[in-house]
Design a protein around this motif. Structure first.
Motif, short mmCIF file in Angstrom:
data_model
loop_
_atom_site.label_atom_id
_atom_site.label_comp_id
_atom_site.label_asym_id
_atom_site.label_seq_id
_atom_site.Cartn_x
_atom_site.Cartn_y
_atom_site.Cartn_z
N THR A 65 -0.54 6.92 12.84
CA THR A 65 -1.58 6.53 13.80
C THR A 65 -2.43 5.37 13.32
N ASP A 66 -2.30 4.99 12.06
CA ASP A 66 -3.10 3.89 11.52
C ASP A 66 -2.24 3.09 10.53
N ALA A 67 -2.05 1.82 10.83
CA ALA A 67 -1.23 0.97 9.95
C ALA A 67 -1.78 0.91 8.54
N ALA A 68 -3.07 1.14 8.37
CA ALA A 68 -3.68 1.13 7.04
C ALA A 68 -3.12 2.26 6.16
N ASP A 69 -2.52 3.29 6.76
CA ASP A 69 -1.95 4.40 6.00
C ASP A 69 -0.49 4.17 5.59
N ASP A 83 -5.72 13.41 3.24
CA ASP A 83 -5.38 12.06 3.67
C ASP A 83 -3.94 11.97 4.17
N ALA A 84 -3.54 10.79 4.54
CA ALA A 84 -2.20 10.57 5.09
C ALA A 84 -1.10 10.96 4.11
N ALA A 85 -1.31 10.70 2.82
CA ALA A 85 -0.30 11.05 1.82
C ALA A 85 -0.13 12.57 1.74
N GLY A 105 4.34 5.48 2.83
CA GLY A 105 5.53 4.88 2.24
C GLY A 105 5.72 5.26 0.78
N ALA A 106 4.62 5.39 0.05
CA ALA A 106 4.71 5.78 -1.36
C ALA A 106 5.25 7.21 -1.50
N VAL A 107 4.83 8.10 -0.63
CA VAL A 107 5.36 9.47 -0.66
C VAL A 107 6.85 9.45 -0.32
N HIS A 108 7.22 8.68 0.68
CA HIS A 108 8.64 8.54 1.03
C HIS A 108 9.41 8.02 -0.18
N GLY A 109 8.87 7.04 -0.86
CA GLY A 109 9.53 6.48 -2.04
C GLY A 109 9.67 7.47 -3.18
N GLU A 110 8.66 8.33 -3.37
CA GLU A 110 8.73 9.38 -4.41
C GLU A 110 9.92 10.30 -4.15
N LEU A 111 10.13 10.63 -2.89
CA LEU A 111 11.17 11.59 -2.53
C LEU A 111 12.55 10.96 -2.36
#
Length: 136
Positions: A87-91, A53-55, A96-102
């Motif tokens: 490519t999909d706003a639904a992702d 998936d996107a994450a 963003g959650a992965v970005h926040g983790e890091l």
């Protein structure tokens, strides 16, 4: 990755992506105390796209980015800007959650843009980063 120096004020590094040689670009360049990381897609060491998936794809992008920054003498803590192309706003929440983790404690300036497509149709995300290394 292996850093090389083309000029006294510039070093670059490659990640092994097949696009780097074919398209003539570096994964990242360090000039002075700045490291600029090219758009980084979810590519595995064998050149295949990261499945999942996107994450999962975002994690792979950030792993490649982190390795490039470390190769050029920085650390993920030096990141001051990220740009995420999706490519999909639904992702957006998953990426963003992965970005926040890091980067939750670092909080670089960040942009997320929805685009019509990326280089490979299976890619859900591509990420750029910039880092500034503090003077010693």
């Amino acid at each position: 990755m292996k850093a090389r120096s083309l000029r006294p004020d510039r070093r670059d590094t490659q990640s092994g992506s097949p696009f780097e040689v074919a398209y003539g670009f570096s994964r990242a360049i360090r000039t002075g105390n700045r490291i600029l990381v090219s758009g980084t897609g979810p590519i595995e060491a064998d050149g295949s796209s990261t499945s999942g998936d996107a994450a999962a794809q975002a994690r792979r992008c950030f792993a490649i980015i982190g390795a490039a920054i470390r190769e050029l003498g920085g650390s993920p803590g030096d990141v001051v800007r990220t740009r995420m192309f999706i490519t999909d706003a639904a992702d957006s929440d998953a990426i963003g959650a992965v970005h926040g983790e890091l980067f939750g404690d670092i909080r670089p300036a960040a942009t997320m843009v929805v685009v019509a497509a990326l280089l490979r149709p299976e890619w859900k995300v591509e990420i750029e980063a910039e880092a500034v290394i503090a003077s010693a």
